[in-house]
Enzyme design. Structure first.
Site, PDB file in Angstrom:
ATOM      1  N   LYS A  95       1.060  -1.400   0.175  1.00 44.72           N
ATOM      2  CA  LYS A  95      -0.114  -0.107  -0.003  1.00 44.72           C
ATOM      3  C   LYS A  95       0.673   1.158  -0.057  1.00 44.72           C
ATOM      4  O   LYS A  95       0.584   2.189  -0.746  1.00 44.72           O
ATOM      5  CB  LYS A  95      -0.879  -0.024   1.205  1.00 44.72           C
ATOM      6  CG  LYS A  95      -1.914  -1.122   1.209  1.00 44.72           C
ATOM      7  CD  LYS A  95      -2.828  -1.169   2.434  1.00 44.72           C
ATOM      8  CE  LYS A  95      -2.222  -1.085   3.929  1.00 44.72           C
ATOM      9  NZ  LYS A  95      -1.404  -2.551   4.287  1.00 44.72           N
ATOM     10  N   ARG A  97      -9.629   0.540   8.529  1.00 46.29           N
ATOM     11  CA  ARG A  97      -9.324  -1.108   8.987  1.00 46.29           C
ATOM     12  C   ARG A  97     -10.473  -1.501   9.762  1.00 46.29           C
ATOM     13  O   ARG A  97     -10.235  -2.763  10.269  1.00 46.29           O
ATOM     14  CB  ARG A  97      -8.049  -0.876   9.824  1.00 46.29           C
ATOM     15  CG  ARG A  97      -6.612  -1.167   9.290  1.00 46.29           C
ATOM     16  CD  ARG A  97      -5.603  -0.790   9.963  1.00 46.29           C
ATOM     17  NE  ARG A  97      -4.607  -1.387   9.875  1.00 46.29           N
ATOM     18  CZ  ARG A  97      -3.469  -1.042   9.418  1.00 46.29           C
ATOM     19  NH1 ARG A  97      -3.458   0.257   8.909  1.00 46.29           N
ATOM     20  NH2 ARG A  97      -2.255  -1.752   9.326  1.00 46.29           N
ATOM     21  N   ARG A 116      11.693  -5.295   5.193  1.00 40.95           N
ATOM     22  CA  ARG A 116      11.240  -3.942   4.855  1.00 40.95           C
ATOM     23  C   ARG A 116      12.299  -3.024   5.535  1.00 40.95           C
ATOM     24  O   ARG A 116      12.235  -3.335   6.741  1.00 40.95           O
ATOM     25  CB  ARG A 116       9.770  -3.521   5.110  1.00 40.95           C
ATOM     26  CG  ARG A 116       9.324  -2.385   5.196  1.00 40.95           C
ATOM     27  CD  ARG A 116       8.054  -1.865   5.075  1.00 40.95           C
ATOM     28  NE  ARG A 116       7.163  -2.519   6.465  1.00 40.95           N
ATOM     29  CZ  ARG A 116       5.852  -2.474   6.355  1.00 40.95           C
ATOM     30  NH1 ARG A 116       5.206  -1.701   5.425  1.00 40.95           N
ATOM     31  NH2 ARG A 116       5.142  -2.895   7.452  1.00 40.95           N
ATOM     32  N   ARG A 126      11.191  -1.224  10.979  1.00 39.01           N
ATOM     33  CA  ARG A 126      10.249  -0.856  12.105  1.00 39.01           C
ATOM     34  C   ARG A 126      10.121  -1.861  13.416  1.00 39.01           C
ATOM     35  O   ARG A 126      10.489  -2.900  12.987  1.00 39.01           O
ATOM     36  CB  ARG A 126       8.820  -0.859  11.546  1.00 39.01           C
ATOM     37  CG  ARG A 126       8.450   0.515  10.820  1.00 39.01           C
ATOM     38  CD  ARG A 126       7.212   0.443  10.097  1.00 39.01           C
ATOM     39  NE  ARG A 126       6.099  -0.295  10.636  1.00 39.01           N
ATOM     40  CZ  ARG A 126       4.960  -0.635   9.876  1.00 39.01           C
ATOM     41  NH1 ARG A 126       4.892   0.011   8.771  1.00 39.01           N
ATOM     42  NH2 ARG A 126       3.900  -1.056  10.599  1.00 39.01           N
ATOM     43  N   ARG A 161      -0.866  -9.104  13.587  1.00 37.33           N
ATOM     44  CA  ARG A 161      -1.346  -8.137  12.594  1.00 37.33           C
ATOM     45  C   ARG A 161      -2.345  -8.715  11.537  1.00 37.33           C
ATOM     46  O   ARG A 161      -3.341  -8.180  11.282  1.00 37.33           O
ATOM     47  CB  ARG A 161      -0.016  -7.130  11.940  1.00 37.33           C
ATOM     48  CG  ARG A 161       0.531  -6.072  12.885  1.00 37.33           C
ATOM     49  CD  ARG A 161       1.764  -5.937  12.859  1.00 37.33           C
ATOM     50  NE  ARG A 161       1.911  -5.100  11.517  1.00 37.33           N
ATOM     51  CZ  ARG A 161       3.337  -5.130  10.792  1.00 37.33           C
ATOM     52  NH1 ARG A 161       4.277  -5.464  11.616  1.00 37.33           N
ATOM     53  NH2 ARG A 161       3.283  -4.232   9.798  1.00 37.33           N
TER      54      ARG A 161
END
Ligand code: ADP
Ligand code: ADP
Ligand code: ZN
Length: 218
Positions: A14, A87, A126, A160, A171
């Protein structure tokens, strides 16, 4: 300019696609994840309140994120990319109300379809530039010079705290329980478009562009 939602599980791409749309079309990215992380860094009361929840991979309360998006929409403008919001169904209803109040419409919801296996790989590789926010991946999108951001030259590259296997499991569960129902919600509203998020970044961008060029208001 169109207002769109990018919908998909953590790591679907996203943020990556949102940044391209900002660059290519002058749209405005509204990422509740980025806003919440900024609140943590700047040491606000709200930032402190949500830190533990985010680290555990749970969703923060609806009123907090609805408040953040409401503030942005109250500033006016159009051409928003909602990235990581809504969400929950309550957030989706609230967004509808906020847009109506601002005289805006929701033009398209682009669902990025990926599988869980790919997400583990995406999330574990990431990293992002702390200065400009560019999103990288160890294998699929490395920097051209190790340790230096291609876009702005900063060497402040970060991972992160919640991008670990344990938090990702949580998650994903939150996503399937609370966020995936939005797919049916927006399908019913006639706004849902699905793209193959497993394709290469360029090809995903092309699919997204096709949706936008076909969607009303684009
Ligand atoms: P990702 O892109 O990996 O899904 P985000 O940056 O969008 O991650 O979100 C990181 C965390 O911020 C989430 O796990 C959640 O704790 C919180 N968060 C972000 N957006 C929302 C939202 N709309 N509602 C509730 N919590 C949110
Ligand atoms: P999200 O915002 O949905 O959590 P990101 O845009 O941060 O997802 O992407 C998660 C990771 O996957 C990043 O490391 C990014 O560079 C990488 N990535 C994004 N899209 C693709 C793609 N189409 N193919 C391969 N890797 C991708
Ligand atoms: Zn940078």
């Amino acid at each position: 300019m169109p207002n769109i939602i990018l919908l998909g599980p953590p790591g679907a791409g996203k943020g990556t696609q949102a940044r391209r749309l900002v660059e290519d079309r002058g749209l405005v990215q509204l990422s509740t994840g980025d806003m919440l992380r900024a609140a943590q860094t700047s040491g606000t009361e709200m930032g402190r309140k949500v830190a533990a929840v985010m680290a555990a991979g749970q969703l923060v309360t609806d009123d907090i994120v609805i408040g953040l998006i409401g503030e942005k929409l109250a500033e006016g403008g159009s051409g928003f990319i909602f990235d990581g919001f809504p969400r929950t169904l309550a957030q989706a209803d609230a967004l509808g109300d906020l847009l109506a109040r601002a005289g805006q419409t929701l033009d398209a919801v682009i669902e990025m379809q990926v599988d869980d296996e790919a997400l583990v790989d995406r999330i574990s590789g990431r990293f992002t530039c702390g200065n400009c926010g560019e999103v990288y991946h160890d294998r699929t999108r490395p920097t051209s010079t190790p340790g230096v951001c291609d876009v702005c030259g900063s060497s402040d590259l970060r991972r992160r705290a919640d991008d670990n296997a344990e938090s990702l499991r949580q998650r994903l569960m939150e996503y399937y329980k609370k966020t995936a129902p939005l797919i049916g919600y927006y399908h019913h509203a006639g706004k849902l478009f699905s793209v193959d998020g497993l394709a290469e970044i360029e090809d995903v961008a092309k699919s997204v562009a096709r949706v936008l060029d076909g969607a009303k208001g684009a």
